[in-house]
Design an enzyme around this catalytic site. Structure first.
Site, PDB file in Angstrom:
ATOM      1  N   PRO A 170       1.012  -1.066  -0.006  1.00 53.74           N
ATOM      2  CA  PRO A 170       0.106  -0.005  -0.072  1.00 53.74           C
ATOM      3  C   PRO A 170       0.930   1.194   0.074  1.00 53.74           C
ATOM      4  O   PRO A 170       1.706   1.308   0.689  1.00 53.74           O
ATOM      5  CB  PRO A 170      -1.061  -0.062   1.426  1.00 53.74           C
ATOM      6  CG  PRO A 170      -0.894  -1.547   1.746  1.00 53.74           C
ATOM      7  CD  PRO A 170       0.349  -2.115   1.009  1.00 53.74           C
ATOM      8  N   ASN A 171       0.319   2.295  -0.868  1.00 61.35           N
ATOM      9  CA  ASN A 171       0.630   3.520  -0.820  1.00 61.35           C
ATOM     10  C   ASN A 171       2.165   3.583  -1.387  1.00 61.35           C
ATOM     11  O   ASN A 171       2.846   4.820  -1.934  1.00 61.35           O
ATOM     12  CB  ASN A 171       1.040   4.281   0.441  1.00 61.35           C
ATOM     13  CG  ASN A 171      -0.305   4.306   1.077  1.00 61.35           C
ATOM     14  OD1 ASN A 171      -1.081   4.708   0.634  1.00 61.35           O
ATOM     15  ND2 ASN A 171      -0.462   3.668   2.540  1.00 61.35           N
ATOM     16  N   ALA A 191       3.283  -0.205   5.056  1.00 64.99           N
ATOM     17  CA  ALA A 191       2.941  -0.426   6.404  1.00 64.99           C
ATOM     18  C   ALA A 191       2.515  -1.937   6.686  1.00 64.99           C
ATOM     19  O   ALA A 191       2.347  -2.155   8.084  1.00 64.99           O
ATOM     20  CB  ALA A 191       1.935   0.608   6.689  1.00 64.99           C
ATOM     21  N   ARG A 208      13.094   4.768  12.813  1.00 67.81           N
ATOM     22  CA  ARG A 208      11.654   5.592  12.804  1.00 67.81           C
ATOM     23  C   ARG A 208      10.634   5.374  13.825  1.00 67.81           C
ATOM     24  O   ARG A 208      11.459   4.928  15.104  1.00 67.81           O
ATOM     25  CB  ARG A 208      10.950   5.411  11.188  1.00 67.81           C
ATOM     26  CG  ARG A 208      12.086   5.796  10.117  1.00 67.81           C
ATOM     27  CD  ARG A 208      11.290   5.392   8.904  1.00 67.81           C
ATOM     28  NE  ARG A 208      10.195   6.464   8.761  1.00 67.81           N
ATOM     29  CZ  ARG A 208       9.294   6.214   7.745  1.00 67.81           C
ATOM     30  NH1 ARG A 208       9.261   5.442   6.885  1.00 67.81           N
ATOM     31  NH2 ARG A 208       8.251   6.970   7.583  1.00 67.81           N
ATOM     32  N   ASN A 212       8.390  -5.170  -0.811  1.00 64.21           N
ATOM     33  CA  ASN A 212       8.333  -4.136   0.204  1.00 64.21           C
ATOM     34  C   ASN A 212       6.654  -4.174   0.379  1.00 64.21           C
ATOM     35  O   ASN A 212       5.692  -3.543  -0.388  1.00 64.21           O
ATOM     36  CB  ASN A 212       8.598  -3.034  -0.627  1.00 64.21           C
ATOM     37  CG  ASN A 212       8.611  -1.617   0.404  1.00 64.21           C
ATOM     38  OD1 ASN A 212       8.008  -1.786   1.356  1.00 64.21           O
ATOM     39  ND2 ASN A 212       9.338  -0.732  -0.052  1.00 64.21           N
ATOM     40  N   GLU A 214      12.892  -9.028   1.577  1.00 63.87           N
ATOM     41  CA  GLU A 214      12.304  -7.911   2.368  1.00 63.87           C
ATOM     42  C   GLU A 214      12.889  -6.653   1.798  1.00 63.87           C
ATOM     43  O   GLU A 214      14.449  -6.526   2.198  1.00 63.87           O
ATOM     44  CB  GLU A 214      12.026  -8.083   3.906  1.00 63.87           C
ATOM     45  CG  GLU A 214      11.235  -6.876   4.409  1.00 63.87           C
ATOM     46  CD  GLU A 214      10.964  -6.946   5.815  1.00 63.87           C
ATOM     47  OE1 GLU A 214      11.668  -8.117   6.520  1.00 63.87           O
ATOM     48  OE2 GLU A 214      10.596  -5.901   6.348  1.00 63.87           O
ATOM     49  N   TYR A 267      11.335   8.986   1.436  1.00 63.11           N
ATOM     50  CA  TYR A 267      11.129   8.207   0.409  1.00 63.11           C
ATOM     51  C   TYR A 267      11.917   8.464  -0.935  1.00 63.11           C
ATOM     52  O   TYR A 267      12.066   7.740  -1.875  1.00 63.11           O
ATOM     53  CB  TYR A 267       9.821   7.542   0.069  1.00 63.11           C
ATOM     54  CG  TYR A 267       9.086   7.006   1.143  1.00 63.11           C
ATOM     55  CD1 TYR A 267       9.588   5.982   2.062  1.00 63.11           C
ATOM     56  CD2 TYR A 267       8.129   7.500   1.716  1.00 63.11           C
ATOM     57  CE1 TYR A 267       9.204   5.438   3.120  1.00 63.11           C
ATOM     58  CE2 TYR A 267       7.256   7.097   3.087  1.00 63.11           C
ATOM     59  CZ  TYR A 267       7.863   6.031   3.757  1.00 63.11           C
ATOM     60  OH  TYR A 267       7.372   5.510   4.733  1.00 63.11           O
ATOM     61  N   HIS A 322      13.071  -2.313   1.861  1.00 63.86           N
ATOM     62  CA  HIS A 322      12.361  -0.827   2.429  1.00 63.86           C
ATOM     63  C   HIS A 322      13.303   0.220   2.011  1.00 63.86           C
ATOM     64  O   HIS A 322      14.576  -0.154   1.943  1.00 63.86           O
ATOM     65  CB  HIS A 322      12.123  -0.948   4.123  1.00 63.86           C
ATOM     66  CG  HIS A 322      11.471  -1.858   4.660  1.00 63.86           C
ATOM     67  ND1 HIS A 322      10.201  -1.770   4.454  1.00 63.86           N
ATOM     68  CD2 HIS A 322      11.848  -2.997   5.013  1.00 63.86           C
ATOM     69  CE1 HIS A 322       9.453  -2.793   5.188  1.00 63.86           C
ATOM     70  NE2 HIS A 322      10.534  -3.476   5.408  1.00 63.86           N
ATOM     71  N   ARG A 338       4.790  11.359  -2.303  1.00 62.90           N
ATOM     72  CA  ARG A 338       4.457  11.029  -0.941  1.00 62.90           C
ATOM     73  C   ARG A 338       5.919  10.915  -0.147  1.00 62.90           C
ATOM     74  O   ARG A 338       6.737  10.289  -0.170  1.00 62.90           O
ATOM     75  CB  ARG A 338       3.990   9.567  -0.756  1.00 62.90           C
ATOM     76  CG  ARG A 338       3.921   8.918   0.629  1.00 62.90           C
ATOM     77  CD  ARG A 338       3.491   7.436   0.380  1.00 62.90           C
ATOM     78  NE  ARG A 338       3.846   6.847   1.671  1.00 62.90           N
ATOM     79  CZ  ARG A 338       4.127   5.695   2.149  1.00 62.90           C
ATOM     80  NH1 ARG A 338       4.830   4.953   1.260  1.00 62.90           N
ATOM     81  NH2 ARG A 338       4.080   5.376   3.332  1.00 62.90           N
TER      82      ARG A 338
END
Ligand code: DQA
Length: 152
Positions: free
Chosen positions: A15-16, A82, A112, A79, A103, A28, A105, A23
């Site tokens: 998502p996103n 969230a 964070r 990825n 995985e 990012y 990111h 964003r």
């Protein structure tokens, strides 16, 4: 010569991530998801891998893609956005996949907010690449190629 199906790597974006570039660019970066995927395709081509991409806004769509990758794709790069931090159904789906799972990111979630520190994907991944911004995905392709070469 036709490529063997054992060389397909499924690249999943949660998502996103479709909003990358717009964003929170301070976190990012300014590259779009298409920019990242272009570099993934280039790296994969050089390493003799074929890429299949799925960008999804829900765990359900990602899980369906993982099920369809079973016994068909050689590896998964994911990825999860969230969903990384709470989607145990995604964890279970990935656990049903027998090939390497990397995985990825762009940011480093462990530096964070505290809620980002746990990954439910990490326990079922071969490894995690995080915090390298635009290079994270390319490093993931190289990691997958290394893992697949070791399996041969
Ligand atoms: C992310 C990190 C996640 O915590 C966040 O929810 C994202 C992007 C990353 O690539 O840095 O959507 O997965």
């Amino acid at each position: 010569m036709a490529k063997s199906t054992s060389q397909i790597v499924l690249v999943l974006s949660g998502p996103n991530l479709n909003l990358l570039g717009e964003r929170q660019p301070e976190i990012y970066g300014t590259d779009s998801l298409d920019d990242h995927m272009r570099r993934v395709e280039e790296a994969a081509k050089q390493l003799g891998l074929q890429i299949e991409k799925v960008s999804a806004q829900s765990a359900a769509e990602l899980i369906t893609a993982i099920h369809s990758a079973r016994n068909r794709c050689a590896a998964i790069i994911i990825n999860p956005g969230a969903l990384t931090h709470f989607a145990w159904s995604l964890h279970d789906a990935l656990a049903s996949f027998t090939g390497p799972i990397v995985e990825v990111h762009l940011s480093n979630p462990s530096t964070r907010e505290e809620w980002r520190h746990e990954s439910v994907v990490a326990p079922v991944a071969s490894g995690t690449i995080a915090g390298f911004g635009a290079d994270s995905y390319v490093f993931a392709v190289h990691a997958v190629a290394t893992l697949l070469a070791k399996k041969k």
